[in-house]
Design an enzyme around this catalytic site. Structure first.
Site, PDB file in Angstrom:
ATOM      1  N   ASP A 123       6.596  -2.441  -6.115  1.00  0.00           N
ATOM      2  CA  ASP A 123       6.687  -3.880  -5.880  1.00  0.00           C
ATOM      3  C   ASP A 123       5.305  -4.511  -5.807  1.00  0.00           C
ATOM      4  OD1 ASP A 123       9.500  -5.238  -4.998  1.00  0.00           O
ATOM      5  OD2 ASP A 123       9.563  -3.075  -4.741  1.00  0.00           O
ATOM      6  N   SER A 124       4.385  -3.862  -5.121  1.00  0.00           N
ATOM      7  CA  SER A 124       3.062  -4.444  -4.948  1.00  0.00           C
ATOM      8  C   SER A 124       2.321  -4.539  -6.280  1.00  0.00           C
ATOM      9  CB  SER A 124       2.247  -3.607  -3.951  1.00  0.00           C
ATOM     10  OG  SER A 124       2.857  -3.621  -2.678  1.00  0.00           O
TER      11      SER A 124
END
Length: 416
Positions: A185-186
């Protein structure tokens, strides 16, 4: 309550004459959990006015992620900084109509609904581009908008598994290992902010100032980070395996335990660094070996080199190891936990971590803006706000709705 538009105390404040590079742009963040909200946070950090759209009852699931203090999510304070929050249901006709009115003014929309959801609500790209042809729509999903897996539920863990990351992470004789944090996600959020900036740049060069759709999956940025394993397989038929902290490209490269119980990491990606390390640990004789002249050759002798480096480090404290490695021009770093990060003199002096003011918790530390810009720096203007804190001001003051109508919509739970 303090002014949420004022730069937070201790942040990388932007001088009045030098606003952030995205100043004047309106970003609508209709995403949830991590990748989309991080993308919008980065755009907000560099000057964009970000309006966070949340379900009026449930809100963004990020509000329930991570640790809390006095009922306030600490992660939310960072991931939703620089965002005004509006509680609005997009699945009902009146909410969708209000959303279209907001989109008519926007430059960027960030969303991560499952493919087809916005279309089902009458809010797909074709409809939104009729309302605002210049809109950049960043669509974040697990596997993209098309293909056999497009309709599957997509989470970072699945991308970490399918990207090859888990397969290559962990001990050689152990199971595949997933990260303990939102890695996929990051990376996707950071990549999505770059994609949004590229699309805005393309719009500026387009004589018709047309926007476009950015199709961003969680899978692809992490696949890129894992490296060229598909190319290696295609050309050589090789499938790489787990090998713990070691590298197949160079050695010594590992974590080593010091005499006072701390871990340090050593890297020798450059030949000259490898030579310095082996001289430092008292084994200059191996430098003349033919195999030592390449990273791959050293990696093939990792057991030998690890033994030499590990024995030397095990006889010294962490402070002494770092002192002597630094003096020798070799590459070493301590393995930090959160306390170490907060107390590190370099991190504090360069303000990688900065103190900001928060209405609920007072002064708190958080990551600063991610990169430094000399003429148009970013800033933390305010921290994450309560659900719907800005609904009234956005709907009434900016979209022109009647306050009585907003009150009715609140009773219907169309807004919060």
């Amino acid at each position: 309550m303090s002014d949420p538009t004022a730069p937070a105390e201790g942040s990388a404040e932007v001088p009045a004459a030098e606003p952030g590079p995205l100043h004047g742009l309106l970003v609508v963040d209709a995403s949830t959990i991590l990748a989309g909200p991080l993308c919008a946070q980065l755009l907000g950090d560099y000057g964009a006015d970000v309006i966070k759209i949340e379900h009026p009852v449930a809100g963004d699931g990020m509000r329930g992620h991570g640790h809390t203090k006095d009922g306030h999510s600490l992660w939310w304070k960072e991931i939703s900084r620089n965002k005004r929050t509006v509680g609005l249901s997009l699945s009902v006709p009146r909410g969708a109509k209000i959303f279209r009115s907001l989109i008519a003014r926007a430059d960027v929309l960030v969303e991560n609904f499952r493919p087809g959801t916005l279309e089902r609500w009458g809010l797909g790209p074709e409809e939104l581009h009729r309302v605002n042809p210049g809109l950049v729509i960043v669509r974040i999903t697990g596997f993209g908008q098309t293909g056999p897996y497009a309709g599957r539920a997509g989470f970072g863990t699945l991308a970490e598994a399918m990207s090859g990351f888990a397969h290559l992470t962990g001990a050689g004789d152990g199971p595949p290992t997933l990260p303990a944090f939102g890695l996929a996600d990051s990376l996707c959020g950071i990549a999505a902010s770059s994609a949004a900036a590229m699309a805005l740049f393309a719009r500026e060069r387009d004589p018709h100032r047309r926007g476009q759709v950015v199709d961003m999956s969680l899978l692809e940025p992490l696949m890129a980070a894992v490296g060229p394993s598909p190319t290696v397989y295609d050309q050589l038929g090789l499938v790489e395996r787990r090998h713990g902290n070691r590298s197949t490209n160079n050695a010594p490269r590992n974590t080593y335990l010091t005499s006072d119980g701390h871990w340090v990491a050593v890297s020798t990606s450059a030949q000259v660094i490898a030579e310095r390390v082996l001289r430092l640990v008292g084994h200059p004789e191996v430098i003349g070996e033919p195999w030592f002249a390449s990273g791959g050759g050293r990696a093939a002798h990792a057991d030998l080199l690890d033994g030499m480096v590990g024995e030397w480090i095990a006889a010294r404290t962490r402070g002494k190891v770092i002192e002597e490695f630094t003096a020798a021009g070799a590459a070493v770093a301590p393995v930090y936990d959160a306390r170490d990060i907060v107390e590190d003199e370099h991190i504090r002096e360069t303000r990688m971590i900065t103190e900001v003011a928060d209405d609920d918790l007072g002064p708190l530390l958080m990551h600063n803006v991610m990169w430094r810009m000399s003429r148009s720096p970013g800033s933390i203007r305010f921290t994450g706000r309560p659900l719907g804190a800005d609904t009234e001001s956005v709907l009434v003051d900016e979209l022109g709705l009647d306050p009585a109508e907003v009150a009715r919509l609140r009773e219907e739970r169309t807004v919060a």
